[in-house]
Enzyme design. Structure first.
Site, PDB file in Angstrom:
ATOM      1  N   ASN A  14       0.696  -1.277   0.213  1.00  0.00           N
ATOM      2  CA  ASN A  14      -0.253  -0.195   0.219  1.00  0.00           C
ATOM      3  C   ASN A  14       0.851   1.224   0.009  1.00  0.00           C
ATOM      4  O   ASN A  14       0.674   2.330  -0.567  1.00  0.00           O
ATOM      5  CB  ASN A  14      -1.044   0.033   1.271  1.00  0.00           C
ATOM      6  CG  ASN A  14      -2.164  -0.801   0.867  1.00  0.00           C
ATOM      7  OD1 ASN A  14      -3.056  -0.417   0.132  1.00  0.00           O
ATOM      8  ND2 ASN A  14      -2.595  -1.962   1.478  1.00  0.00           N
ATOM      9  N   LEU A  85       0.857  -2.110  12.797  1.00  0.00           N
ATOM     10  CA  LEU A  85       0.052  -3.081  13.756  1.00  0.00           C
ATOM     11  C   LEU A  85       0.147  -2.460  14.988  1.00  0.00           C
ATOM     12  O   LEU A  85      -0.312  -3.013  16.070  1.00  0.00           O
ATOM     13  CB  LEU A  85       0.760  -4.425  13.580  1.00  0.00           C
ATOM     14  CG  LEU A  85       0.601  -4.935  12.111  1.00  0.00           C
ATOM     15  CD1 LEU A  85       1.199  -6.331  12.148  1.00  0.00           C
ATOM     16  CD2 LEU A  85      -0.802  -4.791  11.576  1.00  0.00           C
ATOM     17  N   LEU A  87      -0.663   0.299  18.317  1.00  0.00           N
ATOM     18  CA  LEU A  87      -1.929   0.866  18.751  1.00  0.00           C
ATOM     19  C   LEU A  87      -0.987   2.584  18.731  1.00  0.00           C
ATOM     20  O   LEU A  87      -0.042   2.667  19.392  1.00  0.00           O
ATOM     21  CB  LEU A  87      -2.360   0.624  20.073  1.00  0.00           C
ATOM     22  CG  LEU A  87      -3.675   1.348  20.386  1.00  0.00           C
ATOM     23  CD1 LEU A  87      -4.934   0.818  19.741  1.00  0.00           C
ATOM     24  CD2 LEU A  87      -4.071   1.140  22.093  1.00  0.00           C
ATOM     25  N   ILE A  88      -1.970   3.395  18.309  1.00  0.00           N
ATOM     26  CA  ILE A  88      -1.462   4.694  18.614  1.00  0.00           C
ATOM     27  C   ILE A  88      -1.367   5.285  19.674  1.00  0.00           C
ATOM     28  O   ILE A  88      -2.559   5.363  20.265  1.00  0.00           O
ATOM     29  CB  ILE A  88      -1.933   5.792  17.269  1.00  0.00           C
ATOM     30  CG1 ILE A  88      -1.616   5.123  15.866  1.00  0.00           C
ATOM     31  CG2 ILE A  88      -1.381   7.046  17.295  1.00  0.00           C
ATOM     32  CD1 ILE A  88      -0.315   4.905  15.315  1.00  0.00           C
ATOM     33  N   HIS A 104      -8.054  -0.673   6.754  1.00  0.00           N
ATOM     34  CA  HIS A 104      -8.475  -2.109   7.491  1.00  0.00           C
ATOM     35  C   HIS A 104      -8.958  -3.113   6.315  1.00  0.00           C
ATOM     36  O   HIS A 104     -10.036  -2.573   5.447  1.00  0.00           O
ATOM     37  CB  HIS A 104      -9.267  -1.887   8.406  1.00  0.00           C
ATOM     38  CG  HIS A 104      -9.599  -2.873   9.145  1.00  0.00           C
ATOM     39  ND1 HIS A 104      -8.790  -3.535  10.160  1.00  0.00           N
ATOM     40  CD2 HIS A 104     -10.492  -4.214   9.301  1.00  0.00           C
ATOM     41  CE1 HIS A 104      -9.094  -4.627  10.578  1.00  0.00           C
ATOM     42  NE2 HIS A 104     -10.078  -5.104  10.149  1.00  0.00           N
TER      43      HIS A 104
HETATM   44  C1  GAR Z   1      -3.373  -4.447   4.380  1.00  0.00           C
HETATM   45  O1  GAR Z   1      -4.050  -5.286   3.846  1.00  0.00           O
HETATM   46  C2  GAR Z   1      -4.063  -3.638   5.370  1.00  0.00           C
HETATM   47  O2  GAR Z   1      -5.265  -3.553   5.108  1.00  0.00           O
HETATM   48  C3  GAR Z   1      -3.679  -4.518   6.636  1.00  0.00           C
HETATM   49  O3  GAR Z   1      -2.264  -4.691   6.537  1.00  0.00           O
HETATM   50  C4  GAR Z   1      -2.213  -4.919   4.944  1.00  0.00           C
HETATM   51  C5  GAR Z   1      -0.768  -4.419   4.719  1.00  0.00           C
HETATM   52  O4  GAR Z   1      -0.397  -4.911   3.416  1.00  0.00           O
HETATM   53  N1  GAR Z   1      -3.991  -3.705   7.872  1.00  0.00           N
HETATM   54  C6  GAR Z   1      -4.415  -4.148   8.814  1.00  0.00           C
HETATM   55  O5  GAR Z   1      -4.865  -5.510   9.251  1.00  0.00           O
HETATM   56  C7  GAR Z   1      -4.736  -3.177   9.896  1.00  0.00           C
HETATM   57  N2  GAR Z   1      -5.530  -3.664  11.073  1.00  0.00           N
HETATM   58  P1  GAR Z   1       0.794  -4.128   2.831  1.00  0.00           P
HETATM   59  O6  GAR Z   1       1.880  -4.055   3.870  1.00  0.00           O
HETATM   60  O7  GAR Z   1       1.007  -4.997   1.632  1.00  0.00           O
HETATM   61  O8  GAR Z   1       0.424  -2.742   2.537  1.00  0.00           O
END
Ligand code: GAR
Length: 190
Positions: A14, A85, A87-88, A104
């Protein structure tokens, strides 16, 4: 110029998409990638885009002003959590009120909360035999996955799905929508 900092704990696809999307922009710039993991692949991605990065540990994040100071030095307008991951801390939330967003990989308020990240989310969606899932982009408050939702997009869940095939579909949605939603937010269009 609006300036973004991205927090990410892992691979950073992302973050990559966001860096690509704004790489030619004269209005929006990613100036900092922050991670709690010194071997997170997102740090390589930052290097490829020549974007400054910063790695921190728990004590720097929760017991010092180090991160707030770095963000202030960079005049950050928006903090984007992209697979981050931890908590802020409330000090950061208070300092950046309504200026922190998270993505999310499910349709909140379902399948959110502590421990709900990555594959665990998709596993839970499949176990509940949901017919649809999706993504949520929301403001961050002091609780996991709890702030006001600004955007959601849905996709189908098939009986034949594994957590991996669902994750792939969700990632595609994230990559399509996250950067344009950030742009709209920063331009006051959302
Ligand atoms: C993403 O799918 C995001 O939505 C999730 O981690 C992944 C990171 O992917 N976030 C959570 O689950 C937060 N609770 P990436 O490192 O390939 O961007």
């Amino acid at each position: 110029m609006k300036i973004i900092a991205i927090f990410a704990s892992g691979n950073g696809t992302n973050a990559q998409r966001i860096m690509e999307y704004f790489s030619g922009s004269s209005q929006i710039k990613i100036s900092l990638i922050l991670s709690n993991k010194n071997d997170a692949y997102v740090l390589e991605r930052a290097k490829n885009f020549k974007i400054e990065s910063c790695v921190f540990d728990k004590s720097a994040f929760y017991e010092s002003n180090k991160i707030i100071d770095i963000l202030s030095d960079h005049n950050i307008d928006l903090i984007v959590l992209a697979g981050f991951l931890w908590l802020i801390p409330i000090s950061l939330i208070n300092k950046y009120k309504d200026k922190i967003i998270n993505i999310h990989p499910a349709l909140l308020p379902k399948y959110g909360g502590k421990g709900m990240y990555g594959m665990r989310v998709h596993q839970a969606v499949l176990e509940a035999k949901e017919k649809e899932s999706g993504i949520s982009i929301h403001y961050v408050n002091e609780f996991y996955d709890d702030g006001k939702i600004v955007f959601q997009s849905k996709c189908k869940v098939y009986p034949s799905d594994s957590p991996e095939t669902l994750a792939e579909r969700i990632h595609k949605l994230e990559h399509k929508h996250f950067a344009p939603v950030i742009e709209k937010l920063l331009m006051g269009k959302l």
